[in-house]
Design an enzyme around this catalytic site. Structure first.
Site, PDB file in Angstrom:
ATOM      1  N   LYS A 118       0.815  -1.213   0.000  1.00  0.00           N
ATOM      2  CA  LYS A 118       0.000   0.000   0.000  1.00  0.00           C
ATOM      3  C   LYS A 118       0.854   1.271   0.000  1.00  0.00           C
ATOM      4  O   LYS A 118       0.361   2.349  -0.328  1.00  0.00           O
ATOM      5  CB  LYS A 118      -0.919   0.028   1.225  1.00  0.00           C
ATOM      6  CG  LYS A 118      -1.828  -1.172   1.403  1.00  0.00           C
ATOM      7  CD  LYS A 118      -3.021  -1.124   0.495  1.00  0.00           C
ATOM      8  CE  LYS A 118      -4.148  -2.078   0.855  1.00  0.00           C
ATOM      9  NZ  LYS A 118      -3.802  -3.443   1.220  1.00  0.00           N
TER      10      LYS A 118
HETATM   11  C1  LIG Z   1      -4.541  -4.547   0.931  1.00  0.00           C
HETATM   12  C2  LIG Z   1      -3.784  -5.808   0.922  1.00  0.00           C
HETATM   13  C3  LIG Z   1      -4.106  -6.838   0.040  1.00  0.00           C
HETATM   14  C4  LIG Z   1      -5.285  -6.757  -0.896  1.00  0.00           C
HETATM   15  O1  LIG Z   1      -5.116  -5.789  -1.878  1.00  0.00           O
HETATM   16  P1  LIG Z   1      -6.370  -5.249  -2.697  1.00  0.00           P
HETATM   17  O2  LIG Z   1      -5.853  -4.191  -3.565  1.00  0.00           O
HETATM   18  O3  LIG Z   1      -7.352  -4.721  -1.676  1.00  0.00           O
HETATM   19  O4  LIG Z   1      -6.946  -6.398  -3.414  1.00  0.00           O
HETATM   20  C5  LIG Z   1      -3.305  -7.967   0.031  1.00  0.00           C
HETATM   21  N1  LIG Z   1      -2.273  -8.093   0.875  1.00  0.00           N
HETATM   22  C6  LIG Z   1      -1.940  -7.132   1.755  1.00  0.00           C
HETATM   23  C7  LIG Z   1      -0.796  -7.345   2.659  1.00  0.00           C
HETATM   24  C8  LIG Z   1      -2.669  -5.942   1.791  1.00  0.00           C
HETATM   25  O5  LIG Z   1      -2.333  -4.993   2.661  1.00  0.00           O
END
Ligand SMILES: *Cc1c(COP(=O)(O)O)cnc(C)c1O
Length: 427
Positions: A105
């Site tokens: 993120k």
């Molecule tokens: C947010 C997240 C996901 C999922 O990602 P999306 O874009 O919501 O599908 C997977 N793994 C981790 C560690 C995350 O923080």
């Protein structure tokens, strides 16, 4: 570039409006009206990550951000390594967790924060619902920026201890609301805030969730980066551990920009509305189920409508590009253990879901695939899950340890919109 709303009831807007509005007035999500296409030669050209990111993102933002400024933004946002680790037999792991909060993120949050800082005219409040990692990345990305308040909603007791520390220890312009409910409740409350005209007359709100198009653009770049590292001319299978499907939508955008991708595997945990949709052609949102890959505990993936629109709501076209499987917690634990014991690689629970997807594809679809599993978080964020599975203590990276030492500061509220509204009006 113009951005249209997936509900088609609002007028198209430019990048700046899409960035600050988040959700369109008709409750739809913004999508670019077209995807600029680059040819194979472009993707094979020698470039740094910063150059690649600027080139790929530039057509989407050119009305508001010059190419020189975009380079600056990318240089400030993408300050960390993106290793492609060889696992076995043409299977690789793309580690997207070397940013400050150790989850992928960081790419989106750091890019978006810098775009907002640059294009901001009035004070705003950023509202964000998080199942764990978005909130910390957003807190980190926006911490200390002038004129921007950040309010994070997270489900009480449903994020890991480290995740909670990363959300609740910033202070300053960052406030953490601990909601007595699920992630879906948090997401719903944020949605209601955006649609509440009365509230929006009193404060200027913006979103940092993956409903925001500025989150998705930077998430298309590392697919192309990984493809370049492999350095062959072949198509690649990407396995993407998915919850709200923002990461996957980034990949789909890259493919529509000409990147050769054989298939995307949308790997989910027990929250399986998307694999069920691909199987049956019918979409039924479900209440989210709690799993050990908690950042993917999403019952109503917010990017679903975007994906549908990109494929003209044609499920057969979607099936050509995408496969989707759901994995239960016991399968995820098995993948963590197997990968550690047999391949000497330690995966976090989310990455392990993606690795399970690659393995299933290898067994059932194409034995000779070149596959890349996206590693979305560092295993050190989830010691409570990982340590009992491998029966070993793991080393917690310094940057995570630091946040463990700080004091938690959250405001507990019931899972009802009226409490959020009251908070926003009085703070
Ligand atoms: C947010 C997240 C996901 C999922 O990602 P999306 O874009 O919501 O599908 C997977 N793994 C981790 C560690 C995350 O923080």
């Amino acid at each position: 570039m113009r951005y249209f709303s997936t509900n088609r009831q609002s007028t198209a807007v430019g990048f700046r409006e899409a960035l600050f509005q988040g959700l369109a007035p008709d409750r739809g999500l913004y999508l670019p009206e077209s995807f600029p296409e680059f040819n194979r030669t472009f993707y094979q050209k020698k470039m740094t990550y910063i150059e690649l990111a600027s080139e790929m993102i530039q057509p989407f933002v050119s009305e508001n951000i010059s190419s020189g400024k975009l380079l600056d933004i990318c240089r400030a946002a993408f300050t960390f390594d993106i290793p492609l680790v060889y696992l076995i037999d043409n299977i690789f792991v793309l580690e997207l967790f070397h940013g400050p909060t150790m989850a992928f993120k960081d790419f989106a949050a750091r890019f978006m924060a810098r775009c907002m800082e640059y294009l901001l005219s009035d004070e705003i409040t950023i509202l964000v619902a998080t199942s764990g990692d978005t909130g910390s990345a957003v807190a980190n990305g926006f911490f200390g920026l002038d004129g921007i308040q950040v309010v994070i909603l997270y489900p009480s007791g449903r994020v890991s201890a480290i995740q909670e520390q990363q959300l609740t220890t910033y202070g300053g312009n960052i406030t953490a609301l601990e909601v007595e409910g699920t992630f879906d409740d948090c997401q719903q409350m944020v949605k209601e805030a955006f649609l509440d005209q009365n509230l929006n007359q009193q404060c200027s709100l913006s979103s940092a969730n993956s409903i925001n198009i500025a989150r998705l653009l930077p998430q298309s770049v590392y697919y192309a980066w990984a493809w370049k590292q492999i350095g062959t001319d072949q198509s690649i299978v990407f396995s993407v551990p998915s919850g709200n499907f923002g990461n996957l939508t980034g990949g789909i955008i890259a493919k529509h920009m000409g990147l050769p991708v054989e298939k995307f595997i949308a790997a989910t945990n027990a929250n399986d509305v998307f694999p069920k949709y691909l199987e049956t052609g019918e979409f039924n949102a479900m209440p989210s189920k709690q799993t050990i890959s908690n950042a993917m505990d999403v019952g109503m993936p917010s990017n679903f409508d975007r994906i549908l629109k990109i494929y003209n709501e044609n499920v057969n076209k979607l099936r050509r590009d995408l496969t989707s499987w759901s994995f239960q917690d016991n399968e995820t634990k098995y993948a963590i253990k197997y990968t550690k014991d047999k391949l000497n690689y330690l995966a976090d629970p989310h990455t392990a879901v993606g690795l399970s997807g690659i393995e299933k594809y290898r067994q059932e679809v194409n034995k000779n695939l070149t596959g890349i599993a996206l590693a979305t978080a560092h295993p050190g964020k989830f010691p409570q899950v990982v340590e009992p599975v491998i029966n070993e203590k793991i080393v917690i990276p310094k940057q995570l340890q630091k946040s463990m030492e700080k004091e938690k500061n959250s405001i507990i509220i019931p899972a009802h919109y009226s409490y959020l509204k009251e908070f926003l009006i009085h703070n």
